[in-house]
Write a protein that holds these residues in place. Structure first.
Motif, PDB file in Angstrom:
ATOM      1  N   GLU A 172       0.828  -1.207   0.000  1.00 48.02           N
ATOM      2  CA  GLU A 172       0.000   0.000   0.000  1.00 48.02           C
ATOM      3  C   GLU A 172       0.858   1.251   0.000  1.00 48.02           C
ATOM      4  O   GLU A 172       0.468   2.285  -0.542  1.00 48.02           O
ATOM      5  CB  GLU A 172      -0.924  -0.003   1.225  1.00 48.02           C
ATOM      6  CG  GLU A 172      -1.976  -1.101   1.167  1.00 48.02           C
ATOM      7  CD  GLU A 172      -2.981  -1.000   2.294  1.00 48.02           C
ATOM      8  OE1 GLU A 172      -2.943   0.011   3.020  1.00 48.02           O
ATOM      9  OE2 GLU A 172      -3.801  -1.918   2.437  1.00 48.02           O
ATOM     10  N   ASN A 210     -10.354   9.303   2.819  1.00 45.67           N
ATOM     11  CA  ASN A 210      -9.897   9.237   4.217  1.00 45.67           C
ATOM     12  C   ASN A 210      -8.543   9.919   4.350  1.00 45.67           C
ATOM     13  O   ASN A 210      -7.883  10.229   3.346  1.00 45.67           O
ATOM     14  CB  ASN A 210      -9.814   7.781   4.691  1.00 45.67           C
ATOM     15  CG  ASN A 210      -8.950   6.933   3.772  1.00 45.67           C
ATOM     16  OD1 ASN A 210      -9.461   6.355   2.813  1.00 45.67           O
ATOM     17  ND2 ASN A 210      -7.661   6.855   4.027  1.00 45.67           N
ATOM     18  N   ASP A 236      -2.214   7.895   5.566  1.00 39.41           N
ATOM     19  CA  ASP A 236      -1.446   7.191   6.596  1.00 39.41           C
ATOM     20  C   ASP A 236      -0.117   7.916   6.823  1.00 39.41           C
ATOM     21  O   ASP A 236       0.506   8.410   5.872  1.00 39.41           O
ATOM     22  CB  ASP A 236      -1.205   5.747   6.143  1.00 39.41           C
ATOM     23  CG  ASP A 236      -0.426   4.950   7.150  1.00 39.41           C
ATOM     24  OD1 ASP A 236      -1.038   4.445   8.100  1.00 39.41           O
ATOM     25  OD2 ASP A 236       0.808   4.850   6.984  1.00 39.41           O
ATOM     26  N   GLU A 237       0.332   7.953   8.062  1.00 38.62           N
ATOM     27  CA  GLU A 237       1.548   8.687   8.398  1.00 38.62           C
ATOM     28  C   GLU A 237       2.776   8.131   7.681  1.00 38.62           C
ATOM     29  O   GLU A 237       3.643   8.880   7.225  1.00 38.62           O
ATOM     30  CB  GLU A 237       1.770   8.660   9.929  1.00 38.62           C
ATOM     31  CG  GLU A 237       2.893   9.559  10.410  1.00 38.62           C
ATOM     32  CD  GLU A 237       2.637  11.033  10.090  1.00 38.62           C
ATOM     33  OE1 GLU A 237       3.609  11.772   9.885  1.00 38.62           O
ATOM     34  OE2 GLU A 237       1.451  11.441  10.054  1.00 38.62           O
ATOM     35  N   LYS A 238       2.875   6.802   7.559  1.00 38.92           N
ATOM     36  CA  LYS A 238       4.021   6.189   6.879  1.00 38.92           C
ATOM     37  C   LYS A 238       4.054   6.600   5.403  1.00 38.92           C
ATOM     38  O   LYS A 238       5.113   6.899   4.853  1.00 38.92           O
ATOM     39  CB  LYS A 238       3.956   4.667   6.994  1.00 38.92           C
ATOM     40  CG  LYS A 238       4.240   4.139   8.394  1.00 38.92           C
ATOM     41  CD  LYS A 238       4.224   2.612   8.387  1.00 38.92           C
ATOM     42  CE  LYS A 238       4.527   2.065   9.781  1.00 38.92           C
ATOM     43  NZ  LYS A 238       4.505   0.585   9.799  1.00 38.92           N
TER      44      LYS A 238
END
Length: 400
Positions: A309, A374, A377-379
């Motif tokens: 992802e 949404n 994601d931080e990564k």
């Protein structure tokens, strides 16, 4: 009478940037010609798409020349017809080759008057040959070979309305009153109920694929056809040899080969699919980068679908160390059914210069939210920041 039916060689095929001429040459040398030597057919039939490009390069023409020489050297008579990938460059020396029992057909001469083949035992077969022709070429051939018949259809032929291939073929078939038996039709087109592979270049007319009903050809005893790349039989008498080699990753798991037909006293006594090993392997691998990079070295032609992802840094170059013949790399498509794709004026207010400052990081976060529905994601966001940092460094170097 023993007949080998093959089709859709696509000599000179470019497979995702990889030219397959060498692999095709190896295939003919190691598998195809040994099969012919073993079976010793009375006749070899190739139903179109001999080459992959209408204007084949020198390397492709050399390969075709070598194949013709081998057929002559082994005394194997052959009939070639043109497909939608071919042009008359292929049949340029057809008069000379005819004297060598190598028949290249690019017009309707052998449709009006069948090509009569007689083997050493005196058995005969009659081949009504319908190579692929454009609408203009087909109409021109019909006017040349059936002048009297065409006069009866002058209004139809001179109509300003667009003529479709199916209409012309139906009219052409009506010109044949009686056939000599056994009557073979050789052609390059799609029949209804035929299985497409997705690799075929469609035979289109005004944006639609021309697919013919099999009842058009009821009067023939056998149909030996090209165009569809799957080795298959339709109804009780229509044979597609398919492409000799797999030319798409979707075809990796399907057997390739030829049809072998044997006739005796004008009747079919044997039919057999003969499968041949390809001279190269193709594979589709799906998984996470950290798993795939640990695979043993593989020389096959590879398509990789990454399940990660978070984007991987330089995945293609790194995976090439494991898969030297990696040709395609893509990420697995996510289910975006819940994503917000309502691109109206209200949803795009976040990009109004008056509302926000043009900060790259903020823009990226808002854009991601708009597309995915949404928060990012931080990564994944850190990956973006790293790329952005590298980009700015390179930009500063150029400025200096």
């Amino acid at each position: 009478m023993k007949i080998i039916h093959t089709s859709d060689w696509h000599l000179g095929k470019n497979f995702f940037g990889k030219k397959l001429t060498e692999e095709q040459s190896i295939f003919f040398e190691k598998y195809f010609f040994p099969l012919l030597e073993d079976i010793k057919p009375d006749l070899l039939i190739i139903t179109g798409d001999i080459v992959d490009k209408p204007n084949p390069d020198y390397e492709t023409q050399q390969l075709f020349k070598d194949i013709l020489y081998n057929l002559f050297d082994k005394k194997i008579p052959a009939i070639f017809i043109l497909g939608n990938h071919d042009s008359k460059r292929i049949s340029l020396y057809k008069e000379f080759l005819r004297d060598l029992n190598l028949i290249l057909v690019d017009n309707l001469n052998y449709f009006k008057n069948p090509f009569v083949f007689e083997n050493r035992k005196g058995e005969k077969a009659y081949f009504y040959i319908l190579p692929y022709l454009s609408l203009y070429e087909l109409k021109e051939n019909m006017e040349n070979f059936w002048q009297e018949e065409i006069q009866r259809f002058a209004i139809f032929f001179n109509s300003k309305n667009q003529l479709f291939l199916k209409e012309l073929i139906e009219l052409l078939l009506s010109f044949q009153n009686s056939l000599k038996r056994p009557a073979f039709l050789l052609g390059h087109f799609a029949l209804e109920k035929g299985i497409f592979t997705g690799e075929e270049v469609t035979l289109k007319c005004i944006g639609r694929e021309e697919i013919f009903p099999i009842n058009f050809f009821e009067k023939y005893d056998f149909l030996l056809l090209g165009h569809l790349h799957r080795l298959q039989k339709i109804s009780h008498k229509a044979y597609y040899a398919g492409s000799l080699l797999p030319y798409s990753f979707e075809e990796a798991n399907y057997n390739k080969g030829v049809w072998f037909l044997e006739l005796k006293n004008n009747s079919l006594v044997k039919e057999e699919k003969i499968y041949l090993n390809p001279s190269f392997k193709i594979k589709t691998l799906k998984g996470y980068f950290n798993d795939l990079i640990k695979y043993p070295k593989d020389e096959a032609y590879i398509k990789v679908i990454l399940k990660d992802e978070i984007p991987v840094l330089h995945p293609f170059e790194r995976l090439k160390t494991v898969f030297p013949n990696l040709l395609v790399l893509e990420y697995e498509e996510k289910d975006k059914s819940n994503a917000n794709y309502d691109f109206n004026a209200d949803s795009l207010e976040i990009f109004d210069k008056a509302e926000i400052d043009l900060n790259e990081e903020k823009l990226f976060k808002e854009f991601y939210k708009l597309i995915e529905g949404n928060e990012i994601d931080e990564k994944l966001f850190k990956v973006f920041q790293k790329y952005l940092e590298n980009f700015n460094e390179e930009l500063n170097k150029e400025t200096l």
